[in-house]
Scaffold this motif. Sequence first.
Motif, short mmCIF file in Angstrom:
data_model
loop_
_atom_site.label_atom_id
_atom_site.label_comp_id
_atom_site.label_asym_id
_atom_site.label_seq_id
_atom_site.Cartn_x
_atom_site.Cartn_y
_atom_site.Cartn_z
N ALA A 71 2.11 15.83 4.99
CA ALA A 71 1.79 17.20 4.57
C ALA A 71 0.96 17.19 3.29
O ALA A 71 -0.04 17.91 3.18
N LEU A 72 1.37 16.36 2.34
CA LEU A 72 0.62 16.28 1.08
C LEU A 72 -0.79 15.77 1.33
O LEU A 72 -1.76 16.31 0.78
N ARG A 73 -0.89 14.76 2.15
CA ARG A 73 -2.21 14.20 2.44
C ARG A 73 -3.13 15.24 3.07
O ARG A 73 -4.30 15.34 2.71
N SER A 74 -2.61 16.03 3.98
CA SER A 74 -3.46 17.03 4.64
C SER A 74 -3.89 18.13 3.68
O SER A 74 -4.99 18.67 3.83
N THR A 75 -3.08 18.44 2.66
CA THR A 75 -3.48 19.47 1.70
C THR A 75 -4.62 18.99 0.79
O THR A 75 -5.37 19.81 0.27
N LEU A 76 -4.76 17.68 0.64
CA LEU A 76 -5.82 17.16 -0.23
C LEU A 76 -7.20 17.21 0.41
O LEU A 76 -8.21 17.24 -0.31
N GLY A 77 -7.25 17.18 1.72
CA GLY A 77 -8.54 17.22 2.41
C GLY A 77 -9.47 16.11 1.95
O GLY A 77 -9.10 14.94 1.94
N GLU A 78 -10.67 16.47 1.55
CA GLU A 78 -11.69 15.50 1.12
C GLU A 78 -11.31 14.77 -0.16
O GLU A 78 -11.89 13.74 -0.48
N SER A 79 -10.35 15.29 -0.90
CA SER A 79 -9.92 14.65 -2.15
C SER A 79 -8.91 13.54 -1.93
O SER A 79 -8.54 12.84 -2.87
N ALA A 80 -8.46 13.38 -0.69
CA ALA A 80 -7.46 12.34 -0.38
C ALA A 80 -8.08 10.95 -0.55
O ALA A 80 -9.23 10.72 -0.17
N PRO A 81 -7.33 10.03 -1.13
CA PRO A 81 -7.83 8.66 -1.25
C PRO A 81 -7.91 7.99 0.11
O PRO A 81 -7.22 8.38 1.05
N THR A 82 -8.75 6.98 0.19
CA THR A 82 -8.79 6.14 1.39
C THR A 82 -8.06 4.85 1.06
O THR A 82 -8.11 4.37 -0.08
N THR A 83 -7.37 4.30 2.05
CA THR A 83 -6.54 3.13 1.81
C THR A 83 -6.76 2.09 2.90
O THR A 83 -6.76 2.42 4.08
N ARG A 84 -6.92 0.86 2.48
CA ARG A 84 -6.97 -0.27 3.39
C ARG A 84 -5.70 -1.08 3.15
O ARG A 84 -5.39 -1.44 2.00
N VAL A 85 -4.94 -1.36 4.20
CA VAL A 85 -3.66 -2.06 4.08
C VAL A 85 -3.77 -3.41 4.78
O VAL A 85 -4.24 -3.50 5.90
N ILE A 86 -3.31 -4.44 4.06
CA ILE A 86 -3.34 -5.80 4.58
C ILE A 86 -1.92 -6.36 4.51
O ILE A 86 -1.29 -6.34 3.45
N GLU A 87 -1.42 -6.86 5.64
CA GLU A 87 -0.13 -7.54 5.62
C GLU A 87 -0.36 -8.93 5.07
O GLU A 87 -1.30 -9.63 5.46
N VAL A 88 0.50 -9.35 4.13
CA VAL A 88 0.33 -10.64 3.47
C VAL A 88 1.64 -11.42 3.49
O VAL A 88 2.70 -10.87 3.79
N HIS A 89 1.55 -12.71 3.15
CA HIS A 89 2.74 -13.55 2.98
C HIS A 89 2.43 -14.56 1.87
O HIS A 89 1.28 -14.80 1.53
N GLU A 90 3.49 -15.11 1.32
CA GLU A 90 3.33 -16.13 0.28
C GLU A 90 2.65 -17.33 0.91
O GLU A 90 2.98 -17.75 2.00
N GLY A 91 1.67 -17.88 0.21
CA GLY A 91 0.92 -18.94 0.83
C GLY A 91 0.95 -20.20 0.10
O GLY A 91 0.46 -21.20 0.38
#
Length: 91
Positions: A71-91
């Motif tokens: 709901a919060l994300r939809s209220t921001l419209g064009e002001s919403a941040p973009t996010t790239r998510v990467i699954e990681v592990h200890e290497g």
Amino acid sequence: MVTFVAIVEFPVGAEAVGQRYEDTVLALLGRHGGHLERRLRGTDGQNEVHVIRFDARAGYESFLVDPERTALRSTLGESAPTTRVIEVHEG
């Protein structure tokens, strides 16, 4: 346990709005078995990097569809941040 890195980008001119959004949604992690390990801000103010752990993948998936978050994300419209998510592990 699963760990993710989120690379968050704020639209130009909406940095403060984006940071407030992130403050709010990161506070929701606990209800989904998540924990913010680190929150780093780019020196230009346009980006953040989050290291987030969840007890299980199901927690991450439920966080993504959390009604308060969506709901919060939809209220921001064009002001919403973009996010790239990467699954990681200890290497």
